[in-house]
Design a protein around this motif. Structure first.
Motif, mmCIF file in Angstrom:
data_model
loop_
_atom_site.group_PDB
_atom_site.id
_atom_site.type_symbol
_atom_site.label_atom_id
_atom_site.label_comp_id
_atom_site.label_asym_id
_atom_site.label_seq_id
_atom_site.Cartn_x
_atom_site.Cartn_y
_atom_site.Cartn_z
ATOM 1 N N ARG A 4 0.831 -1.207 0.000
ATOM 2 C CA ARG A 4 0.000 0.000 0.000
ATOM 3 C C ARG A 4 0.866 1.258 0.000
ATOM 4 O O ARG A 4 0.595 2.212 -0.746
ATOM 5 N N GLU A 5 1.889 1.255 0.828
ATOM 6 C CA GLU A 5 2.763 2.427 0.887
ATOM 7 C C GLU A 5 3.470 2.670 -0.452
ATOM 8 O O GLU A 5 3.712 3.816 -0.842
ATOM 9 N N ARG A 6 3.754 1.586 -1.163
ATOM 10 C CA ARG A 6 4.477 1.696 -2.425
ATOM 11 C C ARG A 6 3.660 2.429 -3.486
ATOM 12 O O ARG A 6 4.224 3.086 -4.365
ATOM 13 N N VAL A 7 2.331 2.294 -3.414
ATOM 14 C CA VAL A 7 1.492 2.952 -4.424
ATOM 15 C C VAL A 7 0.882 4.248 -3.899
ATOM 16 O O VAL A 7 0.037 4.847 -4.571
ATOM 17 N N THR A 8 1.309 4.679 -2.720
ATOM 18 C CA THR A 8 0.763 5.896 -2.124
ATOM 19 C C THR A 8 1.815 6.993 -2.156
ATOM 20 O O THR A 8 2.659 7.097 -1.258
ATOM 21 N N SER A 9 1.780 7.819 -3.191
ATOM 22 C CA SER A 9 2.736 8.916 -3.315
ATOM 23 C C SER A 9 2.335 10.075 -2.413
ATOM 24 O O SER A 9 1.142 10.422 -2.340
ATOM 25 N N PRO A 10 3.296 10.666 -1.701
ATOM 26 C CA PRO A 10 2.978 11.817 -0.844
ATOM 27 C C PRO A 10 2.313 12.934 -1.642
ATOM 28 O O PRO A 10 2.794 13.341 -2.693
ATOM 29 N N GLY A 11 1.180 13.379 -1.132
ATOM 30 C CA GLY A 11 0.466 14.463 -1.786
ATOM 31 C C GLY A 11 -0.308 14.063 -3.021
ATOM 32 O O GLY A 11 -0.884 14.931 -3.696
ATOM 33 N N GLY A 12 -0.371 12.740 -3.302
ATOM 34 C CA GLY A 12 -1.043 12.284 -4.517
ATOM 35 C C GLY A 12 -2.505 11.928 -4.310
ATOM 36 O O GLY A 12 -3.087 12.104 -3.228
ATOM 37 N N THR A 13 -3.096 11.371 -5.353
ATOM 38 C CA THR A 13 -4.519 11.031 -5.322
ATOM 39 C C THR A 13 -4.812 9.880 -4.360
ATOM 40 O O THR A 13 -5.829 9.896 -3.651
ATOM 41 N N THR A 14 -3.929 8.862 -4.342
ATOM 42 C CA THR A 14 -4.153 7.716 -3.467
ATOM 43 C C THR A 14 -4.108 8.130 -2.009
ATOM 44 O O THR A 14 -4.931 7.696 -1.195
ATOM 45 N N GLU A 15 -3.140 8.969 -1.662
ATOM 46 C CA GLU A 15 -3.039 9.437 -0.276
ATOM 47 C C GLU A 15 -4.295 10.191 0.139
ATOM 48 O O GLU A 15 -4.803 10.004 1.253
ATOM 49 N N ARG A 16 -4.817 11.017 -0.762
ATOM 50 C CA ARG A 16 -6.032 11.779 -0.449
ATOM 51 C C ARG A 16 -7.201 10.830 -0.161
ATOM 52 O O ARG A 16 -7.953 11.028 0.793
ATOM 53 N N ALA A 17 -7.340 9.793 -0.978
ATOM 54 C CA ALA A 17 -8.431 8.834 -0.781
ATOM 55 C C ALA A 17 -8.253 8.056 0.525
ATOM 56 O O ALA A 17 -9.215 7.884 1.297
ATOM 57 N N LEU A 18 -7.027 7.593 0.788
ATOM 58 C CA LEU A 18 -6.790 6.806 2.001
ATOM 59 C C LEU A 18 -6.987 7.643 3.258
ATOM 60 O O LEU A 18 -7.434 7.126 4.289
#
Length: 276
Positions: free
Chosen positions: A228-242
């Protein structure tokens, strides 16, 4: 295993799934027999798999080395008690895929003196992609454990637990688990449509994403947390959703849900095995 006779008591979906997997693995259909009172169901199984069928359960287990108990849980007591006086010596190994039926009850209903493996499959076993957990009684030998695992492995991944009480947690996690993922897929598909995607695109993208994530998790040595951390870029779309999911208490909600399923499994086991 290829020379042993396997009897299935109950010819429903799970029995059909295991038979299909065994035949795919090279098992001889002539060494498989199904006992079921439904003549139309027997005809379908015989035509589809080339297995022997009978409406008499006693005939089905006669000469069997391994018996898979795959009837509905509500019928378990009656079916086992009817089989008990017909069992010869040596007695076959019994494998139960009847949800919620405790080992002690099965042994009592069959008259005691049996080796028994209890298994908890889930619905993807119907396409040989299941997660199947097994527990063996103390009387069950290592060779018999291997026999049982060979049969159940035809439905997918197999794992063993040391304590039967763990089967309630298994029921809550993997037994009910497909529904949790189906619900998430249902929601994602609906959201995709709401955001303007065509229905078919939203459906296929959701399914393929779930499949891809599961394959990555299965084939990787990394934990789901690391993936999960690997696909979660800081400040990105995935982080916002999570962040939204975490703020909404997803961890607490899932914990409560699975714990409630475990408690219900315990309740149903008592109802199925303790009532007259």
């Amino acid at each position: 295993m290829l020379k042993e006779t396997i009897a299935f008591i109950g010819g429903g979906n799970m029995a059909a799934s295991l038979i299909a997997g065994l035949l795919t693995d090279g098992y001889d259909s002539r060494r498989l027999v199904v006992g079921d009172p439904d003549a139309s169901k027997r005809d379908v199984l015989a035509a589809r798999f080339g297995v022997r069928t009978t409406g008499d359960n006693a005939e089905a287990v006669d000469g069997a080395d391994l018996v898979v108990l795959s009837v509905k849980p509500q019928l378990a007591r009656r079916v086992c008690r009817e089989l008990s006086p017909t069992l010869g010596q040596p007695r076959p190994l019994f494998v139960s895929v009847m949800a919620g039926i405790r080992e002690q009850s099965i042994r009592e209903w069959l008259g005691g003196g049996i080796s028994l493996v209890r298994a908890m499959p889930n619905t993807p076993a119907m396409i040989q992609a299941g997660a199947i957990v097994l527990h063996a009684t103390p009387e069950t030998s290592p060779a018999q454990r291997n026999q049982a695992e060979t049969v159940l492995r035809a439905g997918g991944l197999t794992r063993w637990v040391d304590q039967e009480t763990q089967m309630d947690a298994v029921t809550a996690l993997s037994g009910s688990g497909p529904a949790y993922f189906f619900l998430l897929m249902e929601i994602l598909e609906q959201v995709g449509v709401g955001l303007g995607l065509e229905s078919e695109n939203a459906r296929l993208l959701t399914i393929q994403t779930a499949l891809g994530a599961a394959r990555m998790a299965m084939e990787s040595d990394d934990s789901p947390h690391a993936l999960r951390e690997r696909v979660t870029s800081p400040g990105g779309t995935t982080e916002r959703a999570l962040d939204i999911l975490e703020a909404g208490g997803i961890r607490t909600l899932v914990t409560r849900a699975v714990s409630a399923a475990c408690e219900r499994s315990e309740e149903l086991s008592r109802l199925l095995t303790d009532s007259p």
